[in-house]
Design an enzyme around this catalytic site. Structure first.
Site, short mmCIF file in Angstrom:
data_model
loop_
_atom_site.label_atom_id
_atom_site.label_comp_id
_atom_site.label_asym_id
_atom_site.label_seq_id
_atom_site.Cartn_x
_atom_site.Cartn_y
_atom_site.Cartn_z
N TRP A 56 -4.83 8.15 9.30
CA TRP A 56 -5.86 7.71 10.24
C TRP A 56 -7.17 8.49 10.01
CZ3 TRP A 56 -3.52 6.49 15.74
CH2 TRP A 56 -2.34 5.75 15.58
N TYR A 70 0.84 -1.21 0.00
CA TYR A 70 0.00 0.00 0.00
C TYR A 70 0.87 1.26 0.00
CZ TYR A 70 -3.08 3.69 1.75
OH TYR A 70 -3.75 4.86 1.92
#
Length: 297
Positions: free
Chosen positions: A160, A135
């Site tokens: 996040w 990723y």
């Protein structure tokens, strides 16, 4: 000002749409009267398909493209690296090439996972990237393609991320807290929880400028996933115990950065850093969530 937004059904695109429609965010007001926006989901526009990108860009002729499309399943990227590369690397390349042809600005969303996680201080925009997962590697390649093929780009690195729409860590913890007496959350991964509404506000602020470059755009302050989960459960008011655990006790296919905190230096030095403290941002989010839930009962 014509703006085309990819990944139009995702949480960040949803926050951008809300601010454009109302002219205000959780942070403050912003003038969006001159904006005409069009949102494309993956079914309407597959950014990994160069011909589709060419056709849409030439038809819409946007002044600005905001690329919110990404393959964000971190573990899924490990098992399907080709899909990760198509969406996270080739997709941004296609957009950059076509934006450059018509002189459009390009906003590309990236991630803290481009860093190794071995630092002991927040990463600045000029620090060297060294991803440890597929990723992170494919997102870094996407950044590189944008820088190579576009001359008018804003690369936004966030982390996040959570928003009102879509799946995210906050909703995962809320659902677990409502159904479990105890949950385990890792306490040795540190980063910056980030409210998508704050990121959307800064994107809309940046596109009115020519302050091109790479931007960290995360919530101020840092914490562990355990700290984040604990605050969510406390604000929710559920009788659920949040227990800390180590990454080794909660193994995942993809390696996560142990420390991925970012420093919003570029924002401070250009358009201004209005990103909220992470605690204030999640408090605001949960307050709105509780109000909506209360109205449903």
């Amino acid at each position: 000002m014509e703006i085309l937004i990819t990944g139009g059904n995702g949480q960040l695109a949803n926050e951008i749409k809300g601010i454009i429609n109302t002219g205000k965010s959780d942070i403050g007001k912003i003038n969006t009267n001159n904006i005409n926006s069009i949102f494309y989901g993956s079914k309407e526009l597959d950014i990994s398909n160069h011909k589709q990108v060419n056709d849409v860009i030439n038809r819409v002729k946007p002044d600005i493209v905001i690329n919110c499309a990404a393959y964000t399943n971190v573990d899924g990227c490990e098992t399907d690296p080709d899909k990760a590369f198509m969406v996270n690397s080739i997709g941004p390349r296609n957009l950059a090439i076509e934006c450059e042809k018509i002189g459009a600005k390009l906003v590309h969303i990236s991630t803290d996972y481009i860093f190794s996680g071995n630092s002991n201080k927040p990463q600045k925009e000029y620090d060297l990237a060294n991803p440890k997962s597929i990723y992170g590697s494919t997102k870094l390649m996407g950044e590189n393609y944008v820088r190579e093929f576009s001359s008018k780009y804003f690369i936004i690195r966030t982390s996040w991320l959570y928003g009102e729409k879509g799946n995210n860590f906050v909703y995962t913890i809320i659902n677990l807290a409502k159904t479990k007496k105890e949950i385990m959350v890792v306490n040795d991964q540190i980063g910056n929880p980030t409210n998508a509404n704050d990121v959307a506000f800064h994107i809309l602020k940046l596109i009115n400028t020519e302050e091109y470059g790479i931007y960290n755009c995360t919530g101020e302050g840092e914490c562990s996933w355990y700290d984040f989960a604990k605050r969510i459960v406390d604000l929710l008011g559920e009788d659920c115990i949040v227990n800390p655990c180590t990454t080794e006790e909660f193994p995942r296919p993809a390696k996560r950065p142990a420390y991925s905190s970012l420093d919003n230096m570029m924002l401070r030095c250009t358009v201004g850093n209005d990103m909220r403290q992470w605690k204030d941002a999640i408090d605001c989010f949960m307050k709105k969530y509780m109000k909506v839930e209360g109205n449903r009962k």
